[in-house]
Design a protein around this motif. Structure first.
Motif, PDB file in Angstrom:
ATOM      1  N   ILE A   1      10.477 -28.697 -18.410  1.00  0.00           N
ATOM      2  CA  ILE A   1       9.304 -28.752 -17.535  1.00  0.00           C
ATOM      3  C   ILE A   1       9.494 -29.840 -16.492  1.00  0.00           C
ATOM      4  O   ILE A   1       9.795 -30.992 -16.834  1.00  0.00           O
ATOM      5  CB  ILE A   1       8.029 -29.042 -18.360  1.00  0.00           C
ATOM      6  N   GLY A   2       9.327 -29.494 -15.233  1.00  0.00           N
ATOM      7  CA  GLY A   2       9.446 -30.469 -14.156  1.00  0.00           C
ATOM      8  C   GLY A   2       8.109 -30.702 -13.488  1.00  0.00           C
ATOM      9  O   GLY A   2       7.320 -29.770 -13.316  1.00  0.00           O
ATOM     10  N   ILE A   3       7.862 -31.936 -13.103  1.00  0.00           N
ATOM     11  CA  ILE A   3       6.643 -32.262 -12.364  1.00  0.00           C
ATOM     12  C   ILE A   3       6.982 -32.235 -10.872  1.00  0.00           C
ATOM     13  O   ILE A   3       7.700 -33.091 -10.368  1.00  0.00           O
ATOM     14  CB  ILE A   3       6.083 -33.632 -12.774  1.00  0.00           C
ATOM     15  N   ASN A   4       6.485 -31.208 -10.211  1.00  0.00           N
ATOM     16  CA  ASN A   4       6.690 -31.046  -8.781  1.00  0.00           C
ATOM     17  C   ASN A   4       5.464 -31.608  -8.050  1.00  0.00           C
ATOM     18  O   ASN A   4       4.902 -32.610  -8.486  1.00  0.00           O
ATOM     19  CB  ASN A   4       6.965 -29.582  -8.440  1.00  0.00           C
ATOM     20  N   THR A   5       5.006 -31.014  -6.980  1.00  0.00           N
ATOM     21  CA  THR A   5       3.869 -31.527  -6.210  1.00  0.00           C
ATOM     22  C   THR A   5       3.331 -30.451  -5.281  1.00  0.00           C
ATOM     23  O   THR A   5       4.086 -29.569  -4.844  1.00  0.00           O
ATOM     24  CB  THR A   5       4.286 -32.750  -5.362  1.00  0.00           C
ATOM     25  N   GLU A   6       2.048 -30.547  -4.963  1.00  0.00           N
ATOM     26  CA  GLU A   6       1.490 -29.647  -3.953  1.00  0.00           C
ATOM     27  C   GLU A   6       2.104 -29.904  -2.575  1.00  0.00           C
ATOM     28  O   GLU A   6       2.110 -29.023  -1.708  1.00  0.00           O
ATOM     29  CB  GLU A   6      -0.028 -29.798  -3.888  1.00  0.00           C
ATOM     30  N   CYS A   7       2.648 -31.107  -2.368  1.00  0.00           N
ATOM     31  CA  CYS A   7       3.264 -31.448  -1.073  1.00  0.00           C
ATOM     32  C   CYS A   7       4.401 -30.500  -0.721  1.00  0.00           C
ATOM     33  O   CYS A   7       4.693 -30.284   0.461  1.00  0.00           O
ATOM     34  CB  CYS A   7       3.780 -32.883  -1.086  1.00  0.00           C
TER      35      CYS A   7
ATOM     36  N   THR B   1      12.492 -21.781 -21.763  1.00  0.00           N
ATOM     37  CA  THR B   1      11.701 -21.553 -20.560  1.00  0.00           C
ATOM     38  C   THR B   1      11.807 -22.762 -19.635  1.00  0.00           C
ATOM     39  O   THR B   1      11.941 -23.904 -20.088  1.00  0.00           O
ATOM     40  CB  THR B   1      10.226 -21.280 -20.885  1.00  0.00           C
ATOM     41  N   VAL B   2      11.742 -22.491 -18.335  1.00  0.00           N
ATOM     42  CA  VAL B   2      11.908 -23.529 -17.317  1.00  0.00           C
ATOM     43  C   VAL B   2      10.784 -23.367 -16.300  1.00  0.00           C
ATOM     44  O   VAL B   2      10.714 -22.349 -15.598  1.00  0.00           O
ATOM     45  CB  VAL B   2      13.272 -23.402 -16.605  1.00  0.00           C
ATOM     46  N   ASN B   3       9.887 -24.335 -16.238  1.00  0.00           N
ATOM     47  CA  ASN B   3       8.709 -24.225 -15.379  1.00  0.00           C
ATOM     48  C   ASN B   3       8.397 -25.544 -14.687  1.00  0.00           C
ATOM     49  O   ASN B   3       8.845 -26.607 -15.126  1.00  0.00           O
ATOM     50  CB  ASN B   3       7.491 -23.786 -16.201  1.00  0.00           C
ATOM     51  N   GLN B   4       7.587 -25.440 -13.627  1.00  0.00           N
ATOM     52  CA  GLN B   4       7.174 -26.623 -12.872  1.00  0.00           C
ATOM     53  C   GLN B   4       5.653 -26.714 -12.801  1.00  0.00           C
ATOM     54  O   GLN B   4       4.974 -25.700 -12.606  1.00  0.00           O
ATOM     55  CB  GLN B   4       7.713 -26.550 -11.442  1.00  0.00           C
TER      56      GLN B   4
END
Length: 255
Positions: free
Chosen positions: A143-149, A184-187
């Motif tokens: 799990i990766g923490i991405n951003t709305e940016c 599973t791989v999700n952001q």
């Protein structure tokens, strides 16, 4: 009856002492996971989190390291394996902070730091932890923490947006490469999120930002952690390759 139960799981949270990371640690532990608490420099907060996790009846270790260095991540893997076991939940949350400005003014080193902490951290984590998940044969969660940016592309966001959009590519490809192993791989893509820092400064409200959000409020650190816990659980077993905004609809991916 649905049950978000992570008992028997071992989760690594990078940047665990940060505003969002510390809530992820507590939430995953409350759901039953043992925790590898990664930190770069805030050892006191890491040890405090370790005590909190242990008070919940879970095992925990605090491990220092620089996530932009492959050797450090390999060492974190080794310490986790020796003290807790095989990590089957990886949460890539750490990111380098820097001063935002325009493309014309932003230093090249800022773009490099975002590439290192967004893209290469994820690559190094995959290389270190995914093989053991495959060998164990029980699936796993990345799990990766991405951003709305990454969807907004607003002025002064260029280095952060570039790093996170590069990270997005890594996760989409990795999802296809390891899916056959039930990994599973999700952001998770937070908006401008309320954390303890805001609560202490009583700065939770921002009417200008809230006016653009369909739900007319900022999200909370707990709401981000809840999404991470869901993606870490068996309830999300058929979700992979997803970029999930947790921002009240402030950005909405299109089909």
């Amino acid at each position: 009856m649905l049950n978000l139960n992570l008992s028997g799981s071992i989760a690594l949270v990078t940047g665990a002492t940060g505003d969002l990371g510390r809530v992820m640690v507590r939430t995953l532990a409350e759901c039953g996971a043992d925790i590898v608490i990664h930190y770069l420099s805030n050892e006191s907060k890491a040890l405090e989190l370790k005590r909190e996790v242990e008070a919940l009846g879970r095992r925990a270790i605090a491990v220092q390291g620089n996530v932009t260095k492959q050797d450090d991540i390999e060492r974190i893997k080794t310490e986790a394996a020796e003290q807790l076991g095989t990590v089957n939940i990886v949460v890539a949350n750490a990111v380098i902070q820097y001063q935002w400005t325009s493309i014309l003014e932003q230093s090249a080193s800022d773009y490099e730091s975002q590439f290192e902490s967004c893209v290469m951290q994820s690559v190094y984590l995959a290389k270190a932890f995914v093989p053991a998940m495959i060998e164990q044969g029980k699936g796993g969660r990345f799990i990766g923490i991405n951003t709305e940016c990454a969807m907004q592309n607003f002025p002064n966001q260029s280095a952060y947006t570039a790093g996170k959009r590069g990270m997005d590519g890594i996760y989409r490809v990795l999802a296809k490469e390891v899916g056959a192993h039930q990994i599973t791989v999700n952001q998770v893509a937070p908006g401008w999120t309320i954390s303890d820092r805001d609560r202490e400064a009583q700065s939770e409200r921002n009417e200008q930002y809230e006016s653009s959000v369909p739900l007319k409020r900022r999200g909370s650190d707990q709401e981000i952690a809840n999404t991470v816990a869901f993606l870490a659980s068996d309830l999300s077993s058929f979700i992979t390759g997803a970029y999930i905004p947790v921002n009240g609809g402030n950005v909405i991916p299109a089909i």
